[in-house]
Design an enzyme around this catalytic site. Structure first.
Site, PDB file in Angstrom:
ATOM      1  N   LEU A  49     -10.897 -11.643  -3.485  1.00 60.23           N
ATOM      2  CA  LEU A  49     -11.869 -11.148  -4.456  1.00 60.23           C
ATOM      3  C   LEU A  49     -12.267 -12.377  -5.251  1.00 60.23           C
ATOM      4  O   LEU A  49     -11.448 -12.965  -5.963  1.00 60.23           O
ATOM      5  CB  LEU A  49     -11.252 -10.097  -5.387  1.00 60.23           C
ATOM      6  CG  LEU A  49     -12.189  -9.569  -6.483  1.00 60.23           C
ATOM      7  CD1 LEU A  49     -13.343  -8.777  -5.883  1.00 60.23           C
ATOM      8  CD2 LEU A  49     -11.442  -8.702  -7.473  1.00 60.23           C
TER       9      LEU A  49
ATOM     10  N   ARG B  72       0.216  11.550 -11.999  1.00 58.21           N
ATOM     11  CA  ARG B  72      -0.689  12.278 -12.905  1.00 58.21           C
ATOM     12  C   ARG B  72      -1.668  11.328 -13.606  1.00 58.21           C
ATOM     13  O   ARG B  72      -2.858  11.582 -13.686  1.00 58.21           O
ATOM     14  CB  ARG B  72       0.119  12.988 -13.990  1.00 58.21           C
ATOM     15  CG  ARG B  72       0.853  14.217 -13.537  1.00 58.21           C
ATOM     16  CD  ARG B  72       1.631  14.765 -14.725  1.00 58.21           C
ATOM     17  NE  ARG B  72       2.534  15.836 -14.348  1.00 58.21           N
ATOM     18  CZ  ARG B  72       3.462  16.322 -15.157  1.00 58.21           C
ATOM     19  NH1 ARG B  72       3.614  15.828 -16.367  1.00 58.21           N
ATOM     20  NH2 ARG B  72       4.241  17.301 -14.763  1.00 58.21           N
TER      21      ARG B  72
ATOM     22  N   ASN C 230      -1.793 -14.618  -5.720  1.00 64.30           N
ATOM     23  CA  ASN C 230      -2.637 -13.575  -6.298  1.00 64.30           C
ATOM     24  C   ASN C 230      -2.384 -13.628  -7.800  1.00 64.30           C
ATOM     25  O   ASN C 230      -1.251 -13.479  -8.243  1.00 64.30           O
ATOM     26  CB  ASN C 230      -2.228 -12.217  -5.706  1.00 64.30           C
ATOM     27  CG  ASN C 230      -2.781 -11.021  -6.469  1.00 64.30           C
ATOM     28  OD1 ASN C 230      -2.148  -9.991  -6.563  1.00 64.30           O
ATOM     29  ND2 ASN C 230      -3.972 -11.154  -7.027  1.00 64.30           N
ATOM     30  N   GLY C 231      -3.417 -13.860  -8.571  1.00 64.85           N
ATOM     31  CA  GLY C 231      -3.220 -13.887 -10.024  1.00 64.85           C
ATOM     32  C   GLY C 231      -4.223 -14.765 -10.724  1.00 64.85           C
ATOM     33  O   GLY C 231      -5.207 -15.229 -10.140  1.00 64.85           O
TER      34      GLY C 231
ATOM     35  N   THR D 135       4.882  11.283 -13.418  1.00 61.65           N
ATOM     36  CA  THR D 135       3.961  10.890 -14.483  1.00 61.65           C
ATOM     37  C   THR D 135       3.005   9.784 -14.018  1.00 61.65           C
ATOM     38  O   THR D 135       1.847   9.729 -14.426  1.00 61.65           O
ATOM     39  CB  THR D 135       4.727  10.487 -15.764  1.00 61.65           C
ATOM     40  OG1 THR D 135       3.813  10.397 -16.843  1.00 61.65           O
ATOM     41  CG2 THR D 135       5.471   9.188 -15.618  1.00 61.65           C
TER      42      THR D 135
ATOM     43  N   CYS E 129      -6.391 -10.460  -5.505  1.00 62.59           N
ATOM     44  CA  CYS E 129      -6.477 -10.755  -4.080  1.00 62.59           C
ATOM     45  C   CYS E 129      -5.351 -10.017  -3.382  1.00 62.59           C
ATOM     46  O   CYS E 129      -4.503  -9.412  -4.016  1.00 62.59           O
ATOM     47  CB  CYS E 129      -6.300 -12.250  -3.822  1.00 62.59           C
ATOM     48  SG  CYS E 129      -7.508 -13.271  -4.689  1.00 62.59           S
TER      49      CYS E 129
END
Length: 562
Positions: free
Chosen positions: A50, A341, A75-76, A338, A2
């Protein structure tokens, strides 16, 4: 997954401020709520949902009849909410796992609440009766949280920094938005004016310590104190399987990212085995991404055939990858080389999952390289103790690098990520093992983890013992790495003079290559003056590395030639 957002003590009109909350709408595509706090007209919550559990009562902020003075935005996923209910006799009003936070807080206060949660979380808890605001984030920062606090007590909190950078406030100097530290909670006093004052910031869990909630875990006490190899291997299998099992909690379809490397392959194999045992009716969808005939695509295909998943291959070309870079940097809120990428592939595969499938809860292999010493440079560690120390440093910084990448690239497309390798019990057990047991052996990294699953028949032998490939390299062919493709393109975009003057323009973390200069330009365009979000670039240790790619290291080149 969320998006959470909250303001306390705003001087500006809330209807203007709430436009900032819309910047994280991607995190919760199913519903949105904006709610003022009774009695505090300048305090409010914003929530993007969500829907993964409790379709009916899952909206937030969560408020229940028993505690009308508590407001929770989180959120979790809290995996042990049912065990805690049974243990303490909690009477839940909803099916939302996060409701347990309210009951734990009422029972024992904020410290016990944070320590007892087995899961991943970032939350804002408001207690209007005691005029307190609490912020907390899980041990590894799997769920993101950012905050900004002005000298006069205006507080903004959000899942992503982009929801706070354009807030309006009466003071001319607006302080920096900062990531909230993982494994910590903060206590703030709420004044009658709606402003806040920080009281204390407390570290509630260190990843080496067995978590307090382990006492109420579904796995009984394991044989401890014995470092006999067979016992250790058995414990690793038991705890890892348990880590995957508890993460099956979902009312939406489960899928799995599959690069064909050891970590994601183990997750996918154990996940599929448990889904069959639990009679989950749909097939497991696995997803790989790469350019035509890349090592990852070929290896993932082999794993998918072995385990019997419904496999999807996302093939992209260098042009599509390059075109995604700006969106990726905007989503990530970092300029680390990194991380960017490796994020392009994950961002594109997440986009495919959202558009072409109904999988929403996505398992992945993040955290294993840091925990089990999977990076190729661990072969160069001066001693087992040095390797153990480096492993802990990497885990502590996960929220700045791999965990950040995994969260933002999936959340950008409204998916929820689950990472069993970062299970509290699994990691604390693995870190309790002697340093000598955890180092690479016989020229092979993650030796102990591979050994633990050798006789399980979960994976083909060549996958179980496949050497490490960086995700950003494995998605392209051995002949030309993704980092080479990027550098060739960027070479045309950044001139030599700009690079020469890079340290003048960007004195903090100055770019040393054209690639890092290019990323920094894009980052500064979207987040000017926020370069401190990245304290340093990710780089291998113990070797003279000028590039973070594993393919530039001698060990990789030697293995590739064999």
């Amino acid at each position: 997954m969320c998006g959470i957002w909250a303001l306390f003590g705003s001087d500006e009109c809330l209807s203007v401020q709430c436009l900032s909350a819309m910047k994280i709408a991607h995190r919760g595509p199913d519903a949105f709520r904006f709610e003022n706090v009774n009695g505090f007209t300048n305090c409010c919550f914003g929530f993007h949902r969500l829907a993964v559990v409790d379709q009916l009562y899952g909206m937030q902020p969560i408020r229940v009849k028993k505690f009308p003075y508590l407001w929770l935005c989180y959120n979790g996923e809290i995996y042990n909410f049912k065990q805690l209910q049974k243990q303490f006799g909690f009477e839940y009003q909803t099916l939302v796992d996060g409701e347990v936070i309210l009951h734990l807080y009422n029972r024992g206060g904020i410290e016990q609440t944070a320590c007892m949660l087995d899961g991943v979380f970032a939350f804002i808890l408001l207690d209007t009766a005691n005029r307190k605001v609490y912020l907390a984030r899980d041990t590894y920062g799997v769920r993101p949280l950012f905050k900004v606090l002005t000298d006069d007590g205006f507080l903004g909190v959000c899942s992503e920094a982009k929801g706070l950078t354009n807030l309006k406030h009466s003071t001319s100097f607006f302080p920096k938005v900062e990531p909230f530290l993982p494994g910590h909670y903060e206590v703030l006093d709420l004044k009658p004016s709606g402003k806040v004052a920080s009281v204390e910031l407390v570290k509630f869990h260190s990843y080496k310590d067995e978590p307090l909630h382990a006492a109420y875990d579904t796995v009984e006490n394991l044989p401890s104190g014995s470092f006999d190899l067979e016992t250790v291997k058995s414990n690793i299998r038991i705890l890892f399987e348990n880590a995957v099992r508890k993460r099956l909690m979902a009312h939406r379809r489960i899928g799995c990212l599959l690069s064909g490397g050891l970590d994601s392959s183990l997750v996918a194999a154990v996940l599929l085995k448990l889904m069959k045992e639990m009679n989950i009716s749909y097939p497991l969808q696995t997803f790989s991404i790469g350019m035509e005939n890349s090592p990852d695509v070929l290896a993932a295909r082999k794993v998918a055939t072995h385990i019997g998943s419904e496999h999807h291959e996302v093939i992209f070309n260098s042009e599509e990858g390059i075109q995604a870079i700006e969106d990726v940097i905007f989503s990530l809120e970092t300029y680390d080389i990194t991380t960017i990428r490796a994020s392009v592939g994950m961002y594109l595969v997440s986009k495919y999952i959202r558009k072409k499938t109904d999988s929403v809860v996505i398992f992945s292999g993040e955290g294993s390289d840091e925990l089990t010493q999977g990076y190729i440079y661990f072969h160069k560690a001066p001693s087992p103790e040095d390797a153990a120390e480096e492993s802990e440093r990497l885990l502590k910084e996960l929220y700045l690098f791999d965990v950040l990448r995994a969260d933002r690239t999936t959340a950008a497309h409204g998916l929820e990520l689950r990472v069993p390798f970062l299970d509290h019990r699994f990691t604390s057990y693995y870190l309790s093992l002697p340093a000598e047991m955890r180092i690479p052996k016989n020229g092979i990294e993650k030796y102990l983890l591979r050994q633990s699953f050798e006789d399980s028949n979960l994976l083909p032998k060549e996958i179980l013992w496949r050497p490490k490939e960086a995700f950003s390299d494995g998605i392209t062919s051995v002949k030309k790495s993704w980092f080479s493709i990027l550098q060739d393109y960027i070479d045309q975009q950044v001139d030599d003079l700009s690079l020469e003057k890079a340290a003048e323009k960007y004195p903090f973390n100055p770019p040393k290559t054209k690639e890092s200069y290019y990323y920094r330009q894009i980052f500064e365009k979207h987040y000017p003056g926020q370069s401190s979000w990245l304290p340093h670039y990710w780089m291998p240790r113990w070797i003279k590395a000028t590039d973070p790619s594993a393919r530039t290291l001698k060990h990789y080149k030697a293995a590739a030639q064999e």
